[in-house]
Motif scaffolding. Structure first.
Motif, PDB file in Angstrom:
ATOM      1  N   GLN A 113      -9.443  -3.410  16.935  1.00 40.35           N
ATOM      2  CA  GLN A 113      -9.587  -2.820  15.605  1.00 40.35           C
ATOM      3  C   GLN A 113      -9.147  -3.793  14.515  1.00 40.35           C
ATOM      4  O   GLN A 113      -9.576  -3.663  13.366  1.00 40.35           O
ATOM      5  N   SER A 114      -8.287  -4.764  14.870  1.00 40.49           N
ATOM      6  CA  SER A 114      -7.925  -5.814  13.919  1.00 40.49           C
ATOM      7  C   SER A 114      -9.059  -6.804  13.718  1.00 40.49           C
ATOM      8  O   SER A 114      -8.988  -7.648  12.814  1.00 40.49           O
ATOM      9  N   ARG A 115     -10.078  -6.721  14.547  1.00 42.75           N
ATOM     10  CA  ARG A 115     -11.194  -7.657  14.502  1.00 42.75           C
ATOM     11  C   ARG A 115     -12.500  -6.950  14.144  1.00 42.75           C
ATOM     12  O   ARG A 115     -13.582  -7.452  14.430  1.00 42.75           O
ATOM     13  N   MET A 116     -12.386  -5.782  13.518  1.00 49.72           N
ATOM     14  CA  MET A 116     -13.549  -5.009  13.092  1.00 49.72           C
ATOM     15  C   MET A 116     -13.404  -4.613  11.628  1.00 49.72           C
ATOM     16  O   MET A 116     -12.311  -4.220  11.201  1.00 49.72           O
ATOM     17  N   GLY A 117     -14.495  -4.672  10.885  1.00 49.66           N
ATOM     18  CA  GLY A 117     -14.469  -4.275   9.483  1.00 49.66           C
ATOM     19  C   GLY A 117     -14.554  -2.770   9.334  1.00 49.66           C
ATOM     20  O   GLY A 117     -15.493  -2.247   8.721  1.00 49.66           O
ATOM     21  N   MET A 118     -13.557  -2.087   9.876  1.00 52.88           N
ATOM     22  CA  MET A 118     -13.489  -0.630   9.836  1.00 52.88           C
ATOM     23  C   MET A 118     -12.190  -0.209   9.153  1.00 52.88           C
ATOM     24  O   MET A 118     -11.387  -1.050   8.740  1.00 52.88           O
ATOM     25  N   LEU A 119     -11.960   1.084   9.049  1.00 50.65           N
ATOM     26  CA  LEU A 119     -10.871   1.595   8.215  1.00 50.65           C
ATOM     27  C   LEU A 119      -9.568   1.851   8.955  1.00 50.65           C
ATOM     28  O   LEU A 119      -8.498   1.808   8.350  1.00 50.65           O
ATOM     29  N   ASP A 120      -9.633   2.138  10.247  1.00 48.94           N
ATOM     30  CA  ASP A 120      -8.477   2.726  10.929  1.00 48.94           C
ATOM     31  C   ASP A 120      -7.306   1.770  11.094  1.00 48.94           C
ATOM     32  O   ASP A 120      -6.163   2.214  11.195  1.00 48.94           O
ATOM     33  N   ILE A 121      -7.569   0.464  11.125  1.00 48.43           N
ATOM     34  CA  ILE A 121      -6.450  -0.467  11.238  1.00 48.43           C
ATOM     35  C   ILE A 121      -5.584  -0.419   9.981  1.00 48.43           C
ATOM     36  O   ILE A 121      -4.360  -0.613  10.042  1.00 48.43           O
ATOM     37  N   PHE A 122      -6.186  -0.116   8.840  1.00 46.83           N
ATOM     38  CA  PHE A 122      -5.417  -0.003   7.604  1.00 46.83           C
ATOM     39  C   PHE A 122      -4.561   1.267   7.607  1.00 46.83           C
ATOM     40  O   PHE A 122      -3.452   1.272   7.077  1.00 46.83           O
ATOM     41  N   ILE A 123      -5.093   2.347   8.199  1.00 44.46           N
ATOM     42  CA  ILE A 123      -4.266   3.554   8.355  1.00 44.46           C
ATOM     43  C   ILE A 123      -3.045   3.236   9.204  1.00 44.46           C
ATOM     44  O   ILE A 123      -1.912   3.586   8.858  1.00 44.46           O
ATOM     45  N   ALA A 124      -3.270   2.559  10.343  1.00 44.54           N
ATOM     46  CA  ALA A 124      -2.155   2.212  11.224  1.00 44.54           C
ATOM     47  C   ALA A 124      -1.123   1.366  10.487  1.00 44.54           C
ATOM     48  O   ALA A 124       0.090   1.562  10.649  1.00 44.54           O
ATOM     49  N   LEU A 125      -1.585   0.417   9.664  1.00 49.04           N
ATOM     50  CA  LEU A 125      -0.662  -0.445   8.928  1.00 49.04           C
ATOM     51  C   LEU A 125       0.174   0.339   7.931  1.00 49.04           C
ATOM     52  O   LEU A 125       1.414   0.245   7.921  1.00 49.04           O
ATOM     53  N   PHE A 126      -0.466   1.125   7.087  1.00 54.61           N
ATOM     54  CA  PHE A 126       0.275   1.810   6.028  1.00 54.61           C
ATOM     55  C   PHE A 126       1.157   2.927   6.587  1.00 54.61           C
ATOM     56  O   PHE A 126       2.249   3.176   6.061  1.00 54.61           O
ATOM     57  N   VAL A 127       0.712   3.604   7.636  1.00 56.81           N
ATOM     58  CA  VAL A 127       1.552   4.625   8.266  1.00 56.81           C
ATOM     59  C   VAL A 127       2.801   3.975   8.856  1.00 56.81           C
ATOM     60  O   VAL A 127       3.924   4.482   8.709  1.00 56.81           O
ATOM     61  N   LEU A 128       2.612   2.847   9.529  1.00 58.93           N
ATOM     62  CA  LEU A 128       3.759   2.162  10.128  1.00 58.93           C
ATOM     63  C   LEU A 128       4.713   1.660   9.044  1.00 58.93           C
ATOM     64  O   LEU A 128       5.938   1.728   9.207  1.00 58.93           O
ATOM     65  N   ALA A 129       4.167   1.179   7.936  1.00 62.31           N
ATOM     66  CA  ALA A 129       5.015   0.742   6.830  1.00 62.31           C
ATOM     67  C   ALA A 129       5.792   1.918   6.249  1.00 62.31           C
ATOM     68  O   ALA A 129       6.988   1.791   5.922  1.00 62.31           O
ATOM     69  N   ALA A 130       5.141   3.078   6.108  1.00 66.55           N
ATOM     70  CA  ALA A 130       5.836   4.277   5.623  1.00 66.55           C
ATOM     71  C   ALA A 130       6.946   4.675   6.584  1.00 66.55           C
ATOM     72  O   ALA A 130       8.057   5.043   6.161  1.00 66.55           O
ATOM     73  N   PHE A 131       6.684   4.596   7.881  1.00 67.34           N
ATOM     74  CA  PHE A 131       7.685   4.932   8.891  1.00 67.34           C
ATOM     75  C   PHE A 131       8.887   3.995   8.784  1.00 67.34           C
ATOM     76  O   PHE A 131      10.044   4.425   8.869  1.00 67.34           O
ATOM     77  N   ALA A 132       8.622   2.702   8.574  1.00 66.55           N
ATOM     78  CA  ALA A 132       9.708   1.733   8.410  1.00 66.55           C
ATOM     79  C   ALA A 132      10.565   2.087   7.198  1.00 66.55           C
ATOM     80  O   ALA A 132      11.804   2.012   7.255  1.00 66.55           O
ATOM     81  N   CYS A 133       9.934   2.501   6.117  1.00 68.68           N
ATOM     82  CA  CYS A 133      10.678   2.881   4.914  1.00 68.68           C
ATOM     83  C   CYS A 133      11.542   4.112   5.156  1.00 68.68           C
ATOM     84  O   CYS A 133      12.675   4.195   4.680  1.00 68.68           O
ATOM     85  N   VAL A 134      11.008   5.082   5.902  1.00 74.72           N
ATOM     86  CA  VAL A 134      11.776   6.290   6.220  1.00 74.72           C
ATOM     87  C   VAL A 134      13.022   5.932   7.029  1.00 74.72           C
ATOM     88  O   VAL A 134      14.116   6.463   6.788  1.00 74.72           O
TER      89      VAL A 134
END
Length: 523
Positions: A168-189
């Motif tokens: 998914q890191s090698r595809m021009g799709m949306l879900d890798i960005f969801i994984a990134l921002f969710v994980l970043a939010a989790f880190a902030c929590v």
């Protein structure tokens, strides 16, 4: 600690003399085990593994494609991103009826297309960078959860070796960005949790924690604010962020209650409701909504974007919503149309998609996805007259086949051992998993499970930490644990290496292709 606590309306700074006293039992309970002191080594490990992860993600990024064109759902988002780039940030092709997600991820893909052009490198470079940042975040989060640089490194190796995150890191799709921002939010929590406990420990040390039965005010919580921003960015990619708003919002509330109880506050629940809930609603609910609206900046600024003037064109009676600007009402109607599209995106009973899957198959990756396939004369380079070049989305079985045991152990540790670390990881995993059971008739695919992968890695890392054991338990016990962890990490890396050809579309023989398909459901 530079942040200030507040006692009523009075700012309070920690007394340097008090800081020399040994911590009380309350302080020790609040602070728990401290972060590792090897900060330099921790950063070196993080950056080296992130660099390795980036190289793995980016190598041969321009292949494979479908005869030079985008692959699978890239065919939706890649041209939309290119259209945004030409228009100045918005889509306006009314003949293209699949503009059904918010614009942020397509804006990011458009940046890559601006840098490298309309080619595979252009539409995949930003997902590859997102996948690389996931490696960075996973290492830092695992280090914070386990208080171990070694286990942070283990998590980094595991996340690099996951097939789902890799492809998914090698595809021009949306879900890798969801994984990134969710994980970043989790880190902030998680950072917010530690900061709250540090602030309460100051109040305990200075002896004014009991001045109010509800506990002290905690000042402005920058990490919680940052978490709201990250959830808002997730919201700007797909609406599934709504579930994370609820999940992480509740998680912060329970963290606050536990912290106030550990500090000895008389009324921890009421104190949390009075002191923390309203600011949490602002940070975790209002901020994401504002960020979501900000993602439509180009849409608002345009006159020809898709459905920009929907209420005027359709002459819709505003009714109660007359006080709202027409642009916001148009966005609301546009949103309802998109919601209707998703609600009715059901599987045709007479013609189901051959690679569709349902959520109960995702934890173990029982039904992967074939993104691209070329055989016979269309595939060369394997050393034989007929070859196969296939790109298949599949989670590394050495990890994904342990998902159910990981979830079961996490539930047990959360309920019967009150282990907040497992509970937090469980919340992150289930927030991305359980909502898919609410409409099982809807078309679903395995790539929707992408946000689960980092939490799977974190859950497995916590378990490996228990297997490794504490150094205090003796050399023999520690050595045995280290051996088991090393063997398991080696197994995961070897499994990932075996899947490498079908994750990257390399040319292989037909026999090798058949050997990659372990289960009947993989065919």
């Amino acid at each position: 600690m530079t942040a200030l606590l507040t006692r009523d309306n009075e700012s309070v700074r920690p007394d340097p003399v008090d800081a020399l006293r040994p911590p009380s039992d309350r302080e020790a309970t609040l602070l728990g085990r401290g972060m590792p002191t090897d900060r330099l080594r921790g950063w070196i490990v993080t950056l080296v593994l992130t660099l390795i992860g980036g190289i793995v993600r980016i190598q041969n990024l321009g292949t494979p494609t479908d005869k030079g064109t985008p692959v699978f759902d890239e065919k939706h988002y890649v041209p939309q991103a290119w259209q945004m780039l030409r228009n100045g940030g918005y889509e306006d092709n009314y003949g293209y009826e699949l503009i059904v997600h918010p614009p942020l991820a397509k804006h990011l893909i458009a940046i890559g297309e601006w840098l490298f052009g309309y080619n595979a490198w252009g539409w995949r470079i930003m997902p590859a960078l997102a996948g690389t940042l996931i490696v960075f975040l996973t290492i830092r989060i695992a280090r914070r959860l386990t208080r171990s640089t070694l286990l942070g490194a283990v998590a980094g190796i595991l996340v690099i070796s996951d097939g789902v995150l890799h492809l998914q890191s090698r595809m021009g799709m949306l879900d890798i960005f969801i994984a990134l921002f969710v994980l970043a939010a989790f880190a902030c929590v998680l950072c917010d949790r530690d900061q709250v406990r540090q602030r309460l420990a100051v109040a305990v040390r200075e002896g004014w924690i009991d001045e109010s039965r509800f506990g002290p005010k905690l000042g402005f919580r920058w990490w919680r604010f940052a978490g709201g921003l990250m959830i808002g960015l997730t919201f700007g990619v797909k609406w599934s962020a709504l579930y994370y708003i609820a999940a992480f919002g509740l998680l912060t509330v329970f963290f606050d209650v536990a912290a106030r109880r550990a500090a000895g506050v008389q009324r921890p629940w009421v104190g949390t409701l009075r002191r923390d809930v309203l600011p949490a609603l602002w940070a975790i609910v209002v901020i994401p909504i504002l960020v979501y609206l900000a993602c439509y900046w180009a849409w608002f600024a345009s006159e020809t974007a898709t459905d920009r003037n929907y209420v005027a064109i359709k002459d819709i009676d505003p009714g109660f919503w007359a006080w709202m600007p027409p642009a916001l009402r148009s966005l609301g109607d546009y949103t309802m149309n998109v919601l209707d599209f998703h609600a009715n995106l059901v599987t045709p009973k007479d013609k189901p998609h051959p690679w569709e899957s349902k959520p109960w198959t995702w934890p173990m990756g029982l039904r992967p996805m074939l993104y691209a396939y070329a055989g016979g004369t269309d595939a060369t380079g394997c050393g034989e007259s007929t070859c196969v070049r296939a790109t298949m989305l599949i989670g590394t079985p050495a990890m994904w086949w342990l998902a159910l045991p990981m979830l079961g152990w996490s539930v047990w540790r959360s309920v019967f051992r009150a282990d907040w670390r497992y509970a937090a990881v469980l919340v992150g995993y289930l927030a991305g998993f359980l909502p898919w059971f609410t409409n099982l008739d809807r078309q679903m695919y395995y790539f929707y499970a992408t946000p689960l992968a980092p939490f799977l890695v974190l859950g497995l890392t916590l378990i490996l930490g228990q297997i490794l054991g504490s150094a205090k338990r003796g050399f023999e016990r520690r050595g045995t644990g280290m051996l088991v962890v090393a063997l398991y990490v080696g197994l995961v890396v070897a499994n990932f290496a075996w899947l490498w050809p079908i994750l990257n579309g390399n040319a292989i023989t037909n026999d090798h292709w058949n050997a990659e398909l372990w289960l009947p459901s993989w065919k």
